[in-house]
Scaffold this motif. Structure first.
Motif, PDB file in Angstrom:
ATOM      1  N   UNK A   1      14.841   2.376  -0.612  1.00 42.21           N
ATOM      2  CA  UNK A   1      14.237   3.613  -1.120  1.00 42.21           C
ATOM      3  C   UNK A   1      13.575   3.418  -2.480  1.00 42.21           C
ATOM      4  N   UNK A   2      13.905   2.339  -3.175  1.00 43.71           N
ATOM      5  CA  UNK A   2      13.302   2.090  -4.481  1.00 43.71           C
ATOM      6  C   UNK A   2      12.269   0.970  -4.464  1.00 43.71           C
ATOM      7  N   UNK A   3      12.025   0.390  -3.292  1.00 49.97           N
ATOM      8  CA  UNK A   3      11.056  -0.696  -3.182  1.00 49.97           C
ATOM      9  C   UNK A   3       9.896  -0.367  -2.250  1.00 49.97           C
ATOM     10  N   UNK A   4      10.180   0.265  -1.126  1.00 57.01           N
ATOM     11  CA  UNK A   4       9.117   0.578  -0.168  1.00 57.01           C
ATOM     12  C   UNK A   4       8.193   1.648  -0.747  1.00 57.01           C
ATOM     13  N   UNK A   5       6.879   1.427  -0.732  1.00 56.44           N
ATOM     14  CA  UNK A   5       5.938   2.374  -1.362  1.00 56.44           C
ATOM     15  C   UNK A   5       5.610   3.557  -0.453  1.00 56.44           C
ATOM     16  N   UNK A   6       6.635   4.299  -0.070  1.00 54.16           N
ATOM     17  CA  UNK A   6       6.475   5.467   0.790  1.00 54.16           C
ATOM     18  C   UNK A   6       6.736   6.717  -0.042  1.00 54.16           C
ATOM     19  N   UNK A   7       5.769   7.625  -0.033  1.00 55.27           N
ATOM     20  CA  UNK A   7       5.825   8.843  -0.840  1.00 55.27           C
ATOM     21  C   UNK A   7       5.746  10.029   0.110  1.00 55.27           C
ATOM     22  N   UNK A   8       6.793  10.827   0.152  1.00 53.55           N
ATOM     23  CA  UNK A   8       6.895  11.946   1.085  1.00 53.55           C
ATOM     24  C   UNK A   8       6.717  13.254   0.318  1.00 53.55           C
TER      25      UNK A   8
ATOM     26  N   UNK B   1       0.854  -1.192   0.000  1.00 53.42           N
ATOM     27  CA  UNK B   1       0.000   0.000   0.000  1.00 53.42           C
ATOM     28  C   UNK B   1       0.887   1.239   0.000  1.00 53.42           C
ATOM     29  N   UNK B   2       0.591   2.201  -0.866  1.00 56.50           N
ATOM     30  CA  UNK B   2       1.354   3.451  -0.873  1.00 56.50           C
ATOM     31  C   UNK B   2       0.998   4.285   0.351  1.00 56.50           C
ATOM     32  N   UNK B   3       1.999   4.682   1.114  1.00 53.82           N
ATOM     33  CA  UNK B   3       1.806   5.590   2.237  1.00 53.82           C
ATOM     34  C   UNK B   3       2.226   6.974   1.767  1.00 53.82           C
ATOM     35  N   UNK B   4       1.243   7.860   1.591  1.00 51.75           N
ATOM     36  CA  UNK B   4       1.502   9.215   1.096  1.00 51.75           C
ATOM     37  C   UNK B   4       1.560  10.124   2.311  1.00 51.75           C
ATOM     38  N   UNK B   5       2.777  10.507   2.700  1.00 51.62           N
ATOM     39  CA  UNK B   5       3.003  11.242   3.945  1.00 51.62           C
ATOM     40  C   UNK B   5       3.252  12.715   3.645  1.00 51.62           C
TER      41      UNK B   5
ATOM     42  N   UNK C   1      10.201   6.180  -4.517  1.00 53.71           N
ATOM     43  CA  UNK C   1      10.986   5.280  -5.372  1.00 53.71           C
ATOM     44  C   UNK C   1      11.129   5.854  -6.787  1.00 53.71           C
ATOM     45  N   UNK C   2      12.249   5.562  -7.430  1.00 54.04           N
ATOM     46  CA  UNK C   2      12.542   6.132  -8.751  1.00 54.04           C
ATOM     47  C   UNK C   2      11.430   5.912  -9.771  1.00 54.04           C
ATOM     48  N   UNK C   3      10.863   4.705  -9.886  1.00 51.75           N
ATOM     49  CA  UNK C   3       9.797   4.530 -10.885  1.00 51.75           C
ATOM     50  C   UNK C   3       8.599   5.441 -10.634  1.00 51.75           C
TER      51      UNK C   3
END
Length: 486
Positions: free
Chosen positions: A289-296, A245-249, A317-319
């Motif tokens: 940093x390129x695998x965990x779905x954390x978006x800051x 799940x993407x965590x959009x922080x 993550x880069x993608x």
């Protein structure tokens, strides 16, 4: 609420926000004596719908009807969602002079200039990822023209998923979550309205049970000033990693902490890189940093006190950053190129450390003053804000009718004070919840972002307003109705 039981303040609110014909048909272009808003009738421009105002804009619009101007010294704007922008005592100087080269008049890349992206990556690696094998690079950073533009890019790039959100939370999430029809907003409900933060155990239960594809939250939280940190924040990141799940922080207030253990250099603490003030970011708990779905989402708006720059960033993550850059090509075109250059000295680590110390020192004094002043007036604060520059104030002990946040605002602007009614933070994208009565009806958000003299003026003028209503509880006048409890 039945029409005969609405009070004037609630009618004004609905007139601003309802696009249904029956709610607009009585509106005219005449402002009237009471400062009622103008609106398009259903017969005019019916190819558009009535666009809801965010909380700050609504409150400011009401104040303008009663003569508010930024330069008017009689007004106390305690509604603004921005910090004071001038020099702070003990803060490093900021040089905002520049010569713009011809090449800088070109469009910047939609992901931002590389120099700024590299400095943002260094900031996160230094403060939150020391000793970790996985490090952010400039490719993990996407520069955007403001926080809301960044959130819009994220929402535009999400797939057909459910996106969880909490209430109360930042008012603009209502529009962000409702704009793109691919995503389905899903409210995550606290077990109690007296629960400031949801435990990570409950969050896992909700996220797994709902099958959430993403969750959007502000941390520290706007409007309550509470913060997920330490083991609980680590567990939130772990939930995102475990269930995909993407965590959009939204971390725009991550420098505004008042409960750190480090010793302020003014109180004898070391004034060097070994002694940083408390800051918090979910970046500290990302494993890869390129695998965990954390978006800051963060930027210069709040922590650097440069809201007019409209220079912010997303770390992911880069993608994901590549997708966000593509979204920017059709949504906003990218951030201001010269101001990205001007921002580079602000991202020097020694500047950030010294500036954050000065910021926390200054804003803590304002927080303490405002809480003390409001408490003396009978306005309570259930949760002491440990972060941000907001107070989530409870009006329920005040005399009727000003224990209703919408009435409180209508009276406040008549006393030259601006605040934001709590109902705006009870976000309800696409009206997915059938709300008969908001749980936030007795709350308002006060900002101590403005200068201290603004707060002193505001407390005094609110006190005058409360004293009036203590003496006129049986004469509610224009707010008269059968029941203020509906």
């Amino acid at each position: 609420m039945p029409a005969e039981r609405r009070n004037t303040a609630h009618d004004v609110f609905l007139q601003f926000h309802r696009h249904r014909a029956q709610s607009l048909k009585k509106l005219t272009e005449d402002d009237g004596d009471e400062g009622k808003p103008t609106a398009l009738t259903s017969e005019r421009f019916d190819m558009f719908h009535q666009v809801m105002k965010t909380g700050v804009i609504y409150a400011t619009s009401r104040a303008i009807k009663f003569g508010f101007k930024n330069e008017n010294p009689d007004w106390a704007n305690m509604g603004q969602g921005a910090p004071e922008t001038g020099p702070l005592p003990g803060a490093p100087s900021r040089n905002f002079h520049m010569n713009i080269q011809d090449a800088e008049l070109e469009y910047a890349p939609t992901a931002g200039i590389r120099e700024l992206r590299e400095k943002v990556a260094t900031y996160y690696n230094t403060l939150y990822r020391k000793g970790k094998e996985s490090q952010y690079s400039y490719e993990n950073v996407c520069v955007v023209p403001g926080g809301r533009a960044g959130l819009t890019r994220v929402m535009a790039a999400l797939g057909s998923i459910q996106v969880g959100y909490f209430t109360p939370d930042y008012t603009a999430y209502q529009q962000a979550l409702g704009l793109f029809m691919r995503i389905s907003p899903s409210p995550i409900l606290h077990r109690s309205i007296h629960e400031a933060l949801m435990s990570s155990k409950d969050f896992r239960f909700e996220a797994e049970g709902r099958g959430l594809g993403a969750t959007l939250l502000s941390n520290p939280a706007n409007p309550t000033g509470q913060s997920l940190e330490g083991e609980e924040l680590e567990n939130y990141v772990k939930v995102a990693r475990d269930i995909g799940m993407a965590l959009i922080a939204d971390e725009f207030y991550s420098h505004y902490y008042y409960d750190g253990e480090s010793v302020d250099p003014e109180d004898g603490g070391a004034d060097d890189d070994s002694n940083w003030p408390k800051t918090v970011s979910s970046a500290a708990y990302v494993e890869d940093v390129d695998e965990d779905p954390v978006i800051i989402v963060n930027g210069l708006t709040k922590n650097w006190r440069c809201p007019g720059f409209r220079v912010c960033w997303i770390v992911a993550p880069k993608p994901i950053c590549e997708m966000l850059s593509s979204a920017g090509s059709f949504l906003d075109g990218g951030a201001n190129a010269p101001l990205q250059k001007l921002a580079l000295p602000l991202m020097e680590l020694d500047f950030i450390r010294r500036d954050a110390w000065a910021l926390q020192r200054h804003f803590k004094k304002k927080r303490d003053y405002l809480i003390s002043g409001l408490s003396a007036l009978g306005i309570t604060v259930e949760w002491m804000p440990t972060a941000t520059f907001y107070i989530w104030a409870d009006l329920s002990a005040l005399p009727r009718p000003i224990n209703d946040c919408l009435v409180f605002l209508e009276e406040a602007v008549r006393h030259k004070v601006i605040c934001v009614p709590g109902v705006f933070f009870d976000i309800n994208p696409r009206d997915i919840r059938n709300l008969r009565k908001s749980k936030c009806i007795s709350f308002v958000r006060f900002s101590y972002g403005p200068a201290m003299e603004n707060l002193e003026k505001g407390v005094k003028q609110i006190g005058n307003m409360i004293e009036y209503w203590k003496k006129h509880q049986e004469s509610p006048g224009m707010y008269a109705e059968k029941s203020f409890d509906d």
